[in-house]
Design a protein around this motif. Structure first.
Motif, PDB file in Angstrom:
ATOM      1  N   TYR A 185     -75.465  39.743 -39.053  1.00 34.35           N
ATOM      2  CA  TYR A 185     -74.350  38.797 -39.038  1.00 34.35           C
ATOM      3  C   TYR A 185     -73.504  38.952 -37.774  1.00 34.35           C
ATOM      4  O   TYR A 185     -72.923  37.982 -37.288  1.00 34.35           O
ATOM      5  N   ASP A 218     -70.440  39.094 -48.262  1.00 34.86           N
ATOM      6  CA  ASP A 218     -70.802  40.353 -47.613  1.00 34.86           C
ATOM      7  C   ASP A 218     -71.566  41.277 -48.554  1.00 34.86           C
ATOM      8  O   ASP A 218     -72.239  42.204 -48.106  1.00 34.86           O
ATOM      9  N   ARG A 219     -71.456  41.021 -49.867  1.00 37.03           N
ATOM     10  CA  ARG A 219     -72.106  41.879 -50.857  1.00 37.03           C
ATOM     11  C   ARG A 219     -73.054  41.130 -51.776  1.00 37.03           C
ATOM     12  O   ARG A 219     -73.861  41.759 -52.461  1.00 37.03           O
ATOM     13  N   HIS A 247     -74.072  32.740 -45.493  1.00 35.98           N
ATOM     14  CA  HIS A 247     -72.989  33.590 -44.998  1.00 35.98           C
ATOM     15  C   HIS A 247     -72.140  32.837 -43.967  1.00 35.98           C
ATOM     16  O   HIS A 247     -72.664  32.141 -43.085  1.00 35.98           O
ATOM     17  N   ASN A 290     -68.548  37.095 -52.991  1.00 39.31           N
ATOM     18  CA  ASN A 290     -68.284  37.815 -51.750  1.00 39.31           C
ATOM     19  C   ASN A 290     -69.570  37.826 -50.940  1.00 39.31           C
ATOM     20  O   ASN A 290     -70.498  38.583 -51.245  1.00 39.31           O
TER      21      ASN A 290
END
Length: 375
Positions: free
Chosen positions: A14, A50-51, A57, A48
């Motif tokens: 990312y 990121d998780r 994303h 979320n």
């Protein structure tokens, strides 16, 4: 197919995905200058990113937008129609996931601008779909590398299922019954507006029984192609699927709308199977009953029946004088002007546009118990 399908598989992260995006546009040149460009992400529900591997994303979305801006388009629009647990709440999902921030001034609630079209399969039916996508000069799909407990894969082709808005998606789950029949609506939505370019977020990918599985795998790849079917075939191979195990890929290959034979493709990059990838192995009982991160671990007929029975419920005292937002957004004429607006339930298309358009909290979508006996 006349032209050999090409799939690009790029090692990325990312933090460095802008480099991958630059490579994609170099490999698959697009005429962007002066064009109306629509970027459709996967924004299934709040999470979320990121998780969890539930949505595209924001870092990849931002990288694509930044690249497009340098190419001088006439207009950029970024959006999606949200999934089963979020009907009518597109802005909430975009805010919660960081997608609204990534999209910046280019975000648009696509679910408020719909067009009614006819589809022939698996049932002859009128559906409301995203008009901005249909009208785009250039349509870029930002898919997510995900599994699915019913369709096995949820990638490039299934991102086009999001052209259908609101509980229309649940309607097809409820009535199709057989996955092979459900594959037909996936192909219909894909043929309605094939993307000019697909860029897939495979950096943080989903394992297990999606589309909302909590299990993730850092695959650290960005995939891209102008053939969404070919891209999904490559993604499926990486997950451990053969084409014949995925009904919509099998149908796409038979229909000749995309390439499913890896030997017939030009594939650049490492697409070898991911060691130990936890792919779905339990076959779905039906299109409404399958293992999933949605619905408490397993979906059910009742789960989708509730959504098929959703209808707008309006609190009159919350309606501002002269407001016609919900009636203007309704593509079928099911809502007529009044205080409160009057609903003709039989005309409701389940699109959720009314709730998407209501900015004053006067309208909620609620299952109508009187309809349960009719379905």
């Amino acid at each position: 197919m006349g032209i050999q399908s090409k799939v690009l598989v790029i090692e990325s992260s990312y933090d460095a995905c802008a480099e991958a995006v630059a490579r994609v546009f170099s490999a698959f040149p697009q005429e962007i200058k002066g064009k109306n460009v629509v970027v459709k992400v996967n924004a299934l529900r709040a999470c979320n990113p990121d998780r969890e591997a539930i949505v595209t994303h924001p870092a990849l979305v931002k990288a694509v937008i930044d690249k497009l801006v340098t190419m001088e388009p006439r207009r950029i629009i970024v959006g999606d129609s949200v999934g089963t647990e979020s009907y009518g709440k597109s802005r909430t999902v975009f805010d919660a996931t960081g997608l609204a921030e990534a999209a910046g001034p280019y975000y648009r609630n696509l679910s408020q601008n719909l067009k009614v079209v006819d589809v022939e399969k698996p049932f002859r039916r009128k559906v409301a779909v995203l008009k901005d996508v249909l009208d785009a000069d250039v349509y870029i799909s930002l898919a997510k590398m995900k599994t699915h407990g019913m369709t096995m894969l949820s990638g490039a082709v299934k991102n086009n299922y999001g052209l259908l808005v609101g509980a229309q998606k649940s309607w097809y789950h409820f009535y199709s019954e057989k996955p092979e029949l459900f594959a037909e609506i996936l192909i219909e939505m894909y043929k309605l507006k094939p993307p000019d370019l697909v860029i897939m977020d495979g950096i943080l990918a989903m394992e297990g029984y999606g589309p909302c599985s909590p299990q993730v795998r850092w695959v650290n790849k960005v995939l891209a192609s102008t053939d969404a079917v070919a891209l999904d075939a490559v993604m499926g191979h990486m997950m451990g699927f053969g084409t014949d195990e995925v009904p919509y890929l099998r149908l796409a290959g038979e229909s000749g709308i995309g390439q499913t034979d890896l030997e017939a493709m030009e594939i650049e990059g490492d697409y070898s199977p991911i060691k130990g990838f936890n792919r779905p192995v339990v076959m779905p009982e039906s299109t409404f009953s399958y293992l999933s991160g949605v619905g408490g671990g397993k979906t059910s007929r009742a789960f989708f029946a509730d959504r098929v029975c959703l209808r707008p419920v309006i609190t009159a005292e919350n309606c501002p004088p002269g407001c016609a937002a919900c009636t203007d957004a309704c593509p079928s004429g099911a809502l007529k002007a009044g205080k409160p607006p009057v609903l003709t339930s039989s005309q409701c298309m389940l699109c959720s546009a009314c709730m998407e358009a209501c900015a004053c909290g006067a309208l909620q979508l609620t299952p109508d118990p009187s309809l349960r006996g009719e379905i």
